[in-house]
Design an enzyme around this catalytic site. Structure first.
Site, PDB file in Angstrom:
ATOM      1  CG  ASP A 334      -1.848   1.127   1.293  1.00  0.00           C
ATOM      2  OD1 ASP A 334      -2.485   1.382   0.263  1.00  0.00           O
ATOM      3  OD2 ASP A 334      -1.968   1.768   2.348  1.00  0.00           O
ATOM      4  CG  ASP A 663      -2.487   2.236   6.250  1.00  0.00           C
ATOM      5  OD1 ASP A 663      -3.207   1.967   5.271  1.00  0.00           O
ATOM      6  OD2 ASP A 663      -1.913   3.326   6.392  1.00  0.00           O
ATOM      7  CG  ASP A 667      -4.909  -1.888   2.676  1.00  0.00           C
ATOM      8  OD1 ASP A 667      -5.062  -1.818   1.456  1.00  0.00           O
ATOM      9  OD2 ASP A 667      -4.476  -0.959   3.365  1.00  0.00           O
ATOM     10  CG  ASN A 759      13.262 -39.166  18.312  1.00  0.00           C
ATOM     11  OD1 ASN A 759      14.217 -39.207  17.557  1.00  0.00           O
ATOM     12  ND2 ASN A 759      12.181 -39.897  18.114  1.00  0.00           N
TER      13      ASN A 759
END
Length: 940
Positions: A334, A663, A667, A759
């Protein structure tokens, strides 16, 4: 909510009378209370529809859709049914619960975005009902309501204006346009995008100036805000590339383990081993083949990564997104507030045909210089010959007299309503740019307003496109005058001009020849994306001036003073960040709701390459055309939320990993759709923050590049761990197959609990050490990792299998040699050798091609500590009675330890020979170029 047909009606193409007739309301009286109540029942409250929330149990059970979780769960159930071994079963089930809880704690709530939108809707609306102006809860608004708004209000619903008194509305959160939009009640006859519907107002936008009245056309989910909320509901977040690859890798491992299990049964039956013994060995094989520690290790690395990124002003909400950052190949940013400051700033002003002045400084801070660019024809380069502006509002020309700019600066301060509160603006952003310019020019704005109060004014109006104020002053001869200061659109004021001012404080008539200079300057400024404002003046005799007269008729025969070019300036760091993206093979695109010319100019200044398209041009492209043209598109202006989502989708179809920054509310859907949604922490709306997976606390585009660099470093280290883990798994599987074939330790080289010990207690510290090792140099000089690139290449698999087989051979050889001495000693030696081989394997995996025999590890205390933990736990497993009872181990003497250490060193030497051969075979083009300053994901 409003009926769907309302959202499809083109209200902006209808006159106010037609809108009122269709909604059956008299604007002078408004709806009656009874009618409003009926419509509220029909349309519903002016609120966003909430998506059904997932229960805690459903969210927990969803964690078990993961393939690795299913394998662990199946292994636990089968183990208990066949062996009745409760201890191992509980451990396996505990692992699944641990992984599920870990996942739940890091997930974003699906309803968060809508909750934020609903909070934004909670406000009071002033409406006209039954002929009276009253205040009501905005949630009770209905189509047909007459709403009254003024400066400072938030628009509570979508509607058609029928009264517009110099009303400006800031719509950046919805359209992305930086400057407030001047609204008008005039009907728009042609098709218009959201940002060009000047006779409409939209929910949750802010009134910055003037007042207005509108008829509510749509409420709730039928509004533009509701449309965005609906897009948020329909947009699903996908798994990260690494998650997908690890899922495939887990399935491959499971398939290999399944084949190995069948082979073990065949070998066991051939050797006459009892079936229950074969099955126990198979369960142990399954546990060893499933990378049980992989989710915990990956999550740990992600978690530590989020903390490191937070220190760099990037908050990541979804842990796997830390890795995804490293694969980003496209950033859709943007413009307003992201690449730019979202603070209108005067960049230059000019006295046409005389002088140009460059203005430094950004935003609403008054620090900056006015740089005099010597008097030259408009066709000559004006960037040359600058001299700094003095602090008293005057300029030293190149060898000439001092130029007093107070006549130019004063009208900018007086003919404006905006005010500064420190570096914050109260009022119109364009006026803010002018009063800041006046302050930089040496004018005390508030002092000037007190010294020269207004005696009359002509408010700004879209019909005549200017504002004028009148003040009692003295002219150059010391005579009292009423001075009219005017600011407005260039075409209007140039047409109303009769003369122009020159720096020697004289005026000259405007002619057809010199008028072209002003028009040319206007075209030049507009062509580079600047919004042009003209300031002018005219003096009147106080004796004949009537402040109650029709003042607009007096605003003519003006003396033109200057033309000011105003922009929303790029962030200082953004240009360097975009250049760094280019070197890293990342294409940056600017996606904005602003005008195409402005966006293209800012994009060019920032170094964004490619064509600039309008939203209309973009939407008219077919998917096939768009996919073909995408590499050549750099800027898309005047876009709708759907366009942003479509762009992200098309980029993803081209196998891009897409980061979308923004923002505003508009958006949010695209932020959610993108692989990495990036919201601004300071200027961003709550909706954008909730939809994004990363929030920039400094609103700095450059922080994104830092995060990408860190993501690449993290993936580089994760690949080290995966190579290490896969080699260990191959060694486990080969050990079980070899033990079954040669009947070593009854076909079970490690018990299930020993496998789990290795492990989690031996391998996990090594994994963390690899995950936070110093990454290879030159990370940001490489192309992004393609989506199609597997997590492990064929060459890497060949090397992994080779090393795994060596580890299995060494382990089985030791167990076979010590088995006649005693089962416990043979099993312990096998465990110790295998554990130490894991340590040396980790040391070797630190660099795929570079030698492990360097001293850098000795300068990293974290690395030393982590490898030391693995060695210590291996030692304690054989010496502590607690571990001996659980694991079935026994104490070893010095010779046993020396032998185990020697075998571990042999593995390291063998891999060093392999690396040496690979280095000789690598071409100079494929070898990494060492570069100073390579980032490390953690401090030493």
């Amino acid at each position: 909510m409003a009926e769907s047909k309302n959202s499809e009606t083109k209200w902006y193409q209808m006159t106010p009378e037609q809108v009122a007739q269709q909604l059956q309301v008299d604007p002078a009286k408004g709806l009656s209370a009874g009618e409003a109540q009926q419509r509220l029942q029909k349309y519903g409250r002016n609120e966003l529809a909430a998506k059904k929330k997932e229960s805690g149990l459903e969210a927990f059970l969803r964690q078990y859709k993961d393939f690795m979780q299913i394998l662990l769960l199946a292994a636990a159930v089968i183990n208990f049914v066949v062996t009745r071994d409760l201890g191992t079963t509980v451990v396996l089930l505990g692992l699944t619960v641990f992984n599920a809880v870990l996942g739940l704690n890091q997930e974003s709530k699906a309803q968060a975005s809508l909750d934020a939108l609903q909070k934004m809707l909670k406000n009071i609306a002033r409406v006209r009902r039954d002929g009276q102006a009253i205040e009501i809860d905005a949630g009770e608004l209905v189509p047909g309501d007459i709403v009254l708004i003024e400066a400072g209000n938030r628009v509570p619903a979508d509607g058609r204006l029928f009264v517009a008194a110099t009303i400006e509305i800031e719509e950046a959160a919805l359209t992305g346009e930086s400057a407030p939009t001047l609204k008008d009640s005039a009907t728009i006859a042609k098709e218009a995008g959201l940002g060009d519907r000047l006779d409409m107002v939209f929910m949750n936008t802010a009134v910055t100036r003037g007042r207005g009245e509108f008829i509510v056309t749509t409420t709730g989910m039928a509004t533009e805000m509701g449309h965005i909320a609906d897009l948020l509901n329909k947009t699903e977040a996908d798994k990260t590339p690494l998650q997908k690859q690890l899922d495939r890798l887990t399935m491959i491992i499971a398939g290999i383990a399944g084949i190995a299990f069948v082979l073990m049964i065949i070998l066991g039956v051939r050797n006459g081993t009892p079936f229950d013994v074969i099955f126990i060995a198979g369960i142990a094989l399954a546990i060893s083949a499933i990378p049980t520690g992989l989710p915990a290790v990956i999550t740990t690395l992600y978690s530590m990564g989020t903390r490191e990124l937070a220190k760099q002003n990037a908050i990541v909400k979804r842990l796997p997104s830390v890795e995804t950052l490293g694969s980003v190949s496209a950033i859709c940013s943007d413009k307003t507030g992201t690449l730019t400051l979202n603070k209108m700033t005067a960049r230059e002003f000019t006295i046409p045909g005389q002088n140009r002045y460059k203005v430094t400084g950004e935003g609403y801070g008054t620090k900056g210089e006015l740089q005099y660019l010597a008097a030259k024809p408009a066709t000559e380069p004006w960037q040359k010959g600058t001299t700094p502006y003095s602090t008293d509002g005057q300029i030293l020309s190149a060898g000439g007299p001092r130029i007093d700019l107070e006549p130019v600066m004063l009208p900018m301060a007086l003919c404006a309503d905006a005010r500064l509160d420190g570096e914050s603006l109260i009022g119109d952003p364009t006026e803010g740019a002018l009063i800041v310019l006046a302050a930089k020019g040496g004018i005390d704005v508030e002092g000037a307003r007190q010294m020269y109060p207004r005696v009359a004014e002509v408010p700004f109006d879209s019909d005549y496109k200017f504002m004028a104020t009148f003040h009692n002053m003295k002219n150059a001869s010391g005579e009292d005058v009423v001075r009219c200061f005017v600011k407005g659109a260039p075409d209007v004021l140039i047409a109303r001009g009769g003369s122009y001012w020159t720096p020697d404080d004289t005026t000259h008539p405007i002619t057809d020849d010199n008028r072209k200079l002003a028009l040319g300057e206007n075209d030049r400024m507009a062509s580079v994306g600047e919004r042009v404002m003209v300031v002018a003046r005219r003096d009147f005799d106080p004796a004949t001036f009537d402040p109650k007269a029709k003042l607009i008729d007096l605003v003519n025969d003006l003396t033109l003073l200057a033309m000011v070019g105003i922009v929303d300036p790029p962030r200082a760091e953004a240009k360097d960040a975009i250049a760094k993206c280019k070197s890293a093979g990342i294409q940056v695109r600017m996606i904005t709701g602003d005008h195409a010319v402005t966006a293209a100019a800012i994009g060019q200044e920032l170094g964004i390459t490619g064509n600039a398209l309008t939203g209309k041009q973009f939407s008219e492209l077919s998917d096939e055309q768009l996919l073909n043209d995408l590499p050549n598109i750099g800027v898309v202006a005047r876009v709708a939320p759907e366009d942003k989502i479509r762009l992200v989708t098309m980029l993803q179809k081209q196998k891009n990993i897409v980061a979308m920054t923004g923002d505003g509310v508009n958006d949010a859907p695209a932020l959610k759709k993108a692989d990495i949604g990036v919201a601004m922490g300071i200027t961003g709306t709550e909706v954008s923050k909730e939809a994004a997976v990363m929030i920039l606390t400094d609103d700095n585009f450059a922080t994104i590049v830092k995060a990408v660099e860190y993501g690449r470093a993290l993936y580089d280290n994760l690949s080290k761990y995966i190579r290490f883990q896969m080699a260990a798994l191959v060694a486990f599987i080969a050990s079980y197959l070899g033990a079954a074939f040669f009947l070593i330790l009854g076909g079970v080289p490690f018990s299930p609990l020993v496998v789990l010990f290795i492990n989690f207690l031996v391998q996990v510290p090594i994994a963390i050490a690899l995950g936070f090792d110093s990454p290879r140099p030159g990370l940001m000089e490489r192309k992004p990792r393609p989506l199609t690139q597997p997590v492990l290449s064929r060459a890497q698999w060949t090397r992994i299998i080779f090393l795994g087989l060596i580890m299995a051979f060494a382990t089985l050889y030791i167990e076979q040699q010590y088995e006649p001495t005693g089962f416990a000693l043979a099993a312990t030696m096998g465990f110790v050798v295998f554990s130490l081989l894991n340590v040396t394997l980790g040391l070797s995996a630190r660099d795929e091609f570079g030698t492990a025999f360097n001293r850098d590890i000795f300068s990293d205390r974290r690395q030393l500590m982590l490898y030391g933990i693995s060695l210590l736990l291996t030692f304690l497993a054989t010496e502590l009675g607690f571990f001996q009872r659980i694991l079935g181990t026994t104490a070893l003497d010095r010779d046993h330890w020396f032998l185990a250490i020697a075998l571990a060193i042999v593995l390291l030497l063998i891999d060093e020979v392999v690396k040496f051969i690979l280095r000789r075979r690598r071409t100079p083009e494929t070898a990494p170029t060492p570069k100073a300053g390579a980032p490390a994901p953690a401090t030493k």
